[in-house]
Design a protein around this motif. Structure first.
Motif, PDB file in Angstrom:
ATOM      1  N   UNK A   1       0.805  -1.221   0.000  1.00 31.72           N
ATOM      2  CA  UNK A   1       0.000   0.000   0.000  1.00 31.72           C
ATOM      3  C   UNK A   1       0.834   1.263   0.000  1.00 31.72           C
ATOM      4  N   UNK A   2       1.908   1.300   0.761  1.00 33.75           N
ATOM      5  CA  UNK A   2       2.614   2.578   0.868  1.00 33.75           C
ATOM      6  C   UNK A   2       3.911   2.629   0.067  1.00 33.75           C
TER       7      UNK A   2
ATOM      8  N   UNK B   1       4.254  14.574  10.830  1.00 34.57           N
ATOM      9  CA  UNK B   1       3.426  14.873   9.655  1.00 34.57           C
ATOM     10  C   UNK B   1       4.231  15.127   8.381  1.00 34.57           C
TER      11      UNK B   1
ATOM     12  N   UNK C   1       4.848  11.730   4.763  1.00 34.57           N
ATOM     13  CA  UNK C   1       3.598  11.143   4.297  1.00 34.57           C
ATOM     14  C   UNK C   1       3.698   9.620   4.297  1.00 34.57           C
TER      15      UNK C   1
ATOM     16  N   UNK D   1       0.949   7.435   6.032  1.00 32.20           N
ATOM     17  CA  UNK D   1       0.205   6.407   5.303  1.00 32.20           C
ATOM     18  C   UNK D   1       0.319   5.056   5.995  1.00 32.20           C
TER      19      UNK D   1
ATOM     20  N   UNK E   1      -1.878   4.831   8.908  1.00 35.33           N
ATOM     21  CA  UNK E   1      -3.291   4.639   8.532  1.00 35.33           C
ATOM     22  C   UNK E   1      -3.594   3.173   8.259  1.00 35.33           C
ATOM     23  N   UNK E   2      -2.674   2.512   7.525  1.00 34.41           N
ATOM     24  CA  UNK E   2      -2.897   1.097   7.223  1.00 34.41           C
ATOM     25  C   UNK E   2      -2.888   0.288   8.523  1.00 34.41           C
TER      26      UNK E   2
ATOM     27  N   UNK F   1      -6.067   0.650  10.517  1.00 38.83           N
ATOM     28  CA  UNK F   1      -7.214  -0.097   9.998  1.00 38.83           C
ATOM     29  C   UNK F   1      -7.024  -1.602  10.234  1.00 38.83           C
TER      30      UNK F   1
ATOM     31  N   UNK G   1      -9.247  -4.679  13.293  1.00 33.74           N
ATOM     32  CA  UNK G   1      -9.758  -6.039  13.121  1.00 33.74           C
ATOM     33  C   UNK G   1      -9.701  -6.859  14.407  1.00 33.74           C
TER      34      UNK G   1
ATOM     35  N   UNK H   1      -4.861   8.277  15.099  1.00 34.42           N
ATOM     36  CA  UNK H   1      -3.619   8.784  14.518  1.00 34.42           C
ATOM     37  C   UNK H   1      -3.421  10.238  14.939  1.00 34.42           C
TER      38      UNK H   1
ATOM     39  N   UNK I   1      -1.068  13.338  14.245  1.00 38.59           N
ATOM     40  CA  UNK I   1       0.020  13.890  13.445  1.00 38.59           C
ATOM     41  C   UNK I   1       0.631  15.069  14.191  1.00 38.59           C
ATOM     42  N   UNK I   2       1.945  15.068  14.324  1.00 42.28           N
ATOM     43  CA  UNK I   2       2.594  16.224  14.938  1.00 42.28           C
ATOM     44  C   UNK I   2       3.764  16.645  14.062  1.00 42.28           C
ATOM     45  N   UNK I   3       4.217  17.870  14.231  1.00 41.29           N
ATOM     46  CA  UNK I   3       5.303  18.279  13.343  1.00 41.29           C
ATOM     47  C   UNK I   3       6.627  17.725  13.844  1.00 41.29           C
TER      48      UNK I   3
ATOM     49  N   UNK J   1      -9.962  -0.542   3.912  1.00 42.06           N
ATOM     50  CA  UNK J   1      -8.855  -0.607   2.958  1.00 42.06           C
ATOM     51  C   UNK J   1      -8.869  -1.934   2.211  1.00 42.06           C
TER      52      UNK J   1
ATOM     53  N   UNK K   1      -5.989  -3.290  -0.133  1.00 45.02           N
ATOM     54  CA  UNK K   1      -4.714  -2.960  -0.756  1.00 45.02           C
ATOM     55  C   UNK K   1      -4.544  -3.591  -2.135  1.00 45.02           C
TER      56      UNK K   1
ATOM     57  N   UNK L   1      -5.819  -1.232  -5.204  1.00 47.49           N
ATOM     58  CA  UNK L   1      -5.530   0.183  -4.995  1.00 47.49           C
ATOM     59  C   UNK L   1      -5.386   0.924  -6.329  1.00 47.49           C
TER      60      UNK L   1
ATOM     61  N   UNK M   1      -5.196   5.318  -2.801  1.00 44.91           N
ATOM     62  CA  UNK M   1      -3.934   4.602  -2.611  1.00 44.91           C
ATOM     63  C   UNK M   1      -4.008   3.475  -1.586  1.00 44.91           C
ATOM     64  N   UNK M   2      -5.063   3.426  -0.788  1.00 41.30           N
ATOM     65  CA  UNK M   2      -5.231   2.292   0.122  1.00 41.30           C
ATOM     66  C   UNK M   2      -6.326   1.355  -0.378  1.00 41.30           C
TER      67      UNK M   2
ATOM     68  N   UNK N   1      -3.402  20.129  15.591  1.00 43.26           N
ATOM     69  CA  UNK N   1      -4.161  19.897  14.366  1.00 43.26           C
ATOM     70  C   UNK N   1      -5.482  19.237  14.715  1.00 43.26           C
TER      71      UNK N   1
ATOM     72  N   UNK O   1      -7.871  15.233  10.213  1.00 37.10           N
ATOM     73  CA  UNK O   1      -6.821  14.231  10.301  1.00 37.10           C
ATOM     74  C   UNK O   1      -7.268  12.882   9.747  1.00 37.10           C
ATOM     75  N   UNK O   2      -6.350  12.168   9.118  1.00 41.18           N
ATOM     76  CA  UNK O   2      -6.697  10.839   8.637  1.00 41.18           C
ATOM     77  C   UNK O   2      -7.027   9.932   9.826  1.00 41.18           C
TER      78      UNK O   2
END
Lengths: 498, 270
Positions: free
Chosen positions: A292-293, A349, A352, A356, A359-360, A363, A367, A374, A376-378, B37, B39, B42, B56-57, B130, B216-217
């Motif tokens: 995926x990524x 952040x 990417x 990403x 995120x995977x 998810x 399960x 998630x 995100x921080x700088x 998702x 994969x 995708x 993309x996912x 954020x 945010x995602x």
């Protein structure tokens, strides 16, 4: 009518402008253009810390030793060396010249390493020379005496030898080294130009004459320049852009000695339980993440070592925790988390790629009933909160490659200052201590392999992948070599006529 | 004459209604789970199964677009409500009471207008973190000066009118006069401003999310989708184009609607 005339006039101007750029680019044709993502931080090799600088200046500077593409240290400014316990003795290569035409003397070598030790500045420029005695024996011999055994010391001797006659300002403005290429100019946020050094100690090594590292802050712009034929070599092209590589180009890919992990804070509940960590490892499908990524272009890892480190890599660990939801649920139940739990993944952040990945993973963890939010921080906040204060639950990050296996694995020692995993294991600490004082390289490799096995068993992290380094280049470029460190070796490249 | 102007209103209403229907539907039904998702599939182009393709996912883009409309409406509604409420209070006090309060409040509003809105919003999310909540608050605060100005001019005019003076003379409280007597009479320019403010809030949210600072995602937002898609533009153009069109449409719709309303209320154009 007037309008038509204006349009014609405009067209004429445009054509003229286009014509100008055309003739300009043909002037540049003799230059070999390499796309790089960032400006150098310092031209002075002892002050530069960014990998992006090293990537270019590897061609300009050399130390007593130099890394080759296998990650081994080979003599460069030194012709030979001898290690005897705490004493390291180096013979200076005969008739080796600086780019300014002067011979390299033993005083230059002495100056360079004393400068790194901090003799001429307030703070040492490199930590590796602290307490090291540097003595010149004769006009071609220099000796380093270490305060204690340090199996990683040789790595520090790849730091550049530079002329003692130059001032600090010159080192940073017009740096002089001994490498196969000499520095020509640096135009901030545009380019760094180097040219072949014809009096290099190794005859007929480099074949390409003029090289320009062109700075592209944006990946898409670099990709478009590759497509238009303006650049010859684009290292580190994004895996998703492979399909956009034009017809007249090709690419080479391989592991880049980087370890992408999802670290868990081993001191925080529930990650202090080994069963929970194993459950998470069973629940995360690493193959799906790679697909995926990284567009499928990454090597699956099972412990904290990339296969790029051939000598030290423990094979066969990568399939220990293949996706197994049943087992994951079972382990969670045993650990008392049958219902799952709520946690967070903190990600910087700017990357990417890691966002990403997070995120995977989130998810996938859903399960087995684990809810991962998630965050995100700088980047600075990440360094502060996660890396330094260890105030996090889970995080996705990549550990950049080092040639020295100790630097790679010592991160997990309980007394290591940057052990942000909060991992502690007495047996592991013992192994790390042993490895440092073991000078027999084979024995040392075995110790590091055992350490990787411990990490695979106790999984302080989910070991994800070593994302492939993909270098795109024109088809007439031959001989490209992937290094386990972040550099581009231009000297090995040749151009074939087409 | 009148018919010609109401075209704006019609177009705006149609677009907004369509979007609203989509949003309401998405609460109960989307073709796929927007966060599921897959994969293996995708970055697919449009097919009958995935009419806008997959991201993309391997998530269904159409479902995410639908889900994203909830974000857009929530952000627009909440930030306009915040801006309108605070703006009304500030503008009301400034316009109705006048004097030093007027000067103090309106000069502060001027100071806020001097900053580009996006800079304030950036500062806000950098300090407070954020996320969608902070984005909405930041955008709401950004919108305050605009509403405050309109409210002030309304109150300023109305307080000299006879019905206000009459109410005052029989001893109605200031608060009651302001919100029960005056407000209904000056509401229409505020509604126009709210409609336009809605559009700019949606646009600003998309901008912030595109910069990675807003939603945010994995929550879907059109701006976030634009941000995620840029790497894949060559392989899956619809992944970028679809959220882009949605943002444009919604902003266009609300601008049309606002313009139409304004013309409807403008005596010169009647």
């Amino acid at each position: 009518m007037k309008k038509v005339f204006t349009i014609l006039l405009l067209l004429g101007v445009m054509l003229a402008v286009a014509g100008c750029t055309d003739s300009e680019s043909s002037q540049n044709e003799s230059k070999f253009v390499v796309a790089v993502p960032q400006d150098p931080d310092f031209l002075d090799p002892h002050k530069a810390a960014a990998s992006g600088t090293e990537e270019m200046m590897f061609n300009v500077f050399e130390g007593l030793l130099k890394a080759n593409h296998e990650g081994k240290m080979v003599p460069a400014v030194a012709s030979s060396y001898d290690v005897n316990g705490l004493e390291y003795t180096f013979k200076l290569r005969k008739d080796i010249k600086f780019h300014n035409g002067n011979n390299v003397t033993i005083e230059d070598v002495e100056y360079s390493y004393k400068r790194l030790r901090g003799d001429f500045s307030e703070k040492p420029l490199s930590s590796g020379f602290e307490g090291v005695e540097i003595t010149v024996i004769d006009s071609e011999t220099i000796k380093f005496v270490l305060p204690e055994i340090n199996a990683s010391f040789l790595g520090y001797l790849t730091e550049a030898v530079i002329p003692a006659s130059l001032t600090d300002e010159d080192h940073n403005k017009n740096p002089v080294g001994t490498g196969p290429y000499s520095f020509v100019e640096y135009v901030p946020s545009q380019k760094v130009v180097i040219t072949r050094f014809d009096e290099y100690w190794q005859k007929d090594v480099a074949s390409i004459k003029d090289v320009e590292f062109r700075i592209f802050a944006d990946n898409q712009t670099a990709l478009m320049s590759l497509q238009s034929g303006a650049i010859d070599l684009y290292p580190r092209i994004n895996a998703e852009s492979i399909d956009s590589i034009p017809e007249d180009c090709t690419y080479i890919e391989g592991p880049q000695n980087m370890i992408q992990i999802m670290a868990m804070n081993n001191k925080v509940e529930p990650f202090n339980s080994i069963k929970v960590r194993q459950a998470i490892n069973y629940a995360v499908d690493v193959d799906a993440i790679i697909a995926a990524v990284a567009n499928g272009r990454g090597l699956k890892l099972g412990s904290n070592m990339s296969p790029a480190m051939k000598v030290y890599y423990q094979e066969g660990l990568e399939d220990t925790y293949n996706l197994n939801l049943e087992k994951a649920r079972q382990l969670l139940k045993e650990a008392g988390y049958e219902e799952g739990f709520t946690t967070s993944i903190t990600v910087p952040s700017v990357y990417q790629f890691h966002v990403d990945t997070a995120q995977v993973i989130a998810s996938q963890l859903a399960e087995v009933g684990i809810t991962a939010e998630i965050k995100k921080i700088d980047w600075n906040a990440w360094l502060q909160e996660v890396y330094t204060n260890r105030n996090y639950e889970m995080t996705v990050i990549a550990l950049t490659g080092k040639l020295d296996p100790h630097a790679v694995l010592n991160r997990y020692s309980s007394d290591y200052g940057r052990n942000f995993f909060n991992y502690a294991n007495d047996q592991y600490d013992e192994l790390m201590k042993q490895a440092v004082i073991t000078t027999d390289q084979e024995q040392r490799a075995l110790i590091y392999k055992e350490a990787q096995q411990i990490l695979a068993d106790e999984v302080p992290c989910v070991y994800i992948m070593d994302p492939n380094l993909i270098a795109a280049m024109k088809k007439n470029v031959k001989g490209y070599q992937l290094y386990p460190i972040y550099i581009q070796d231009i000297a090995v490249l040749t151009l074939t006529a087409e | 004459m009148k018919r010609e102007y109401s075209v704006y209103l019609k177009v705006g209403t149609v677009i907004i209604t369509a979007m609203l229907i989509m949003m309401v539907v998405s609460i109960f039904f989307t073709p796929y789970d927007p966060e599921k998702m897959d994969v293996e599939h995708r970055l697919q182009g449009p097919t009958w199964k995935h009419i806008l393709g997959t991201d993309n996912f391997g998530r269904d883009i159409f479902s995410r677009i639908m889900q994203g409309s909830q974000t857009a409406f929530t952000v627009g509604l909440v930030s306009v409500t915040i801006g309108l409420t605070i703006g009304l209070v500030i503008g009301g006090i400034a316009g109705y009471f006048g004097g030093w309060a007027d000067n103090l409040l309106m000069r502060s509003m001027d100071a806020m207008i001097a900053f580009p809105g996006i800079i304030i919003a950036l500062m806000f999310v950098t300090i407070w973190g954020y996320g969608i909540t902070n984005t909405m608050i930041a955008l709401g605060i950004m919108a305050v000066p605009r509403f405050a100005r309109i409210a002030r001019s309304g109150f300023l005019q109305a307080k000299e009118l006879m019905y206000v003076k009459m109410a005052k003379s029989i001893g109605v409280s200031n608060l009651r006069i302001m919100f029960v007597h005056i407000l209904p009479n000056i509401i229409s320019p505020l509604i126009v401003a709210a409609s336009l403010g809605f559009a700019s809030a949606v646009l600003a949210e998309a901008g912030l999310s595109y910069l990675g600072l807003g939603v945010q995602p994995p929550d879907p937002s059109w701006g976030t989708m634009l941000h995620e898609s840029q790497l894949y533009f060559n392989r899956a153009p619809l992944f970028s184009i679809a959220p882009g069109i949605m943002i444009t449409l919604l902003v266009f719709g609300f601008n049309m609607f606002g313009d139409g309303l304004r013309d409807l209320n403008d005596p010169r154009k009647r």
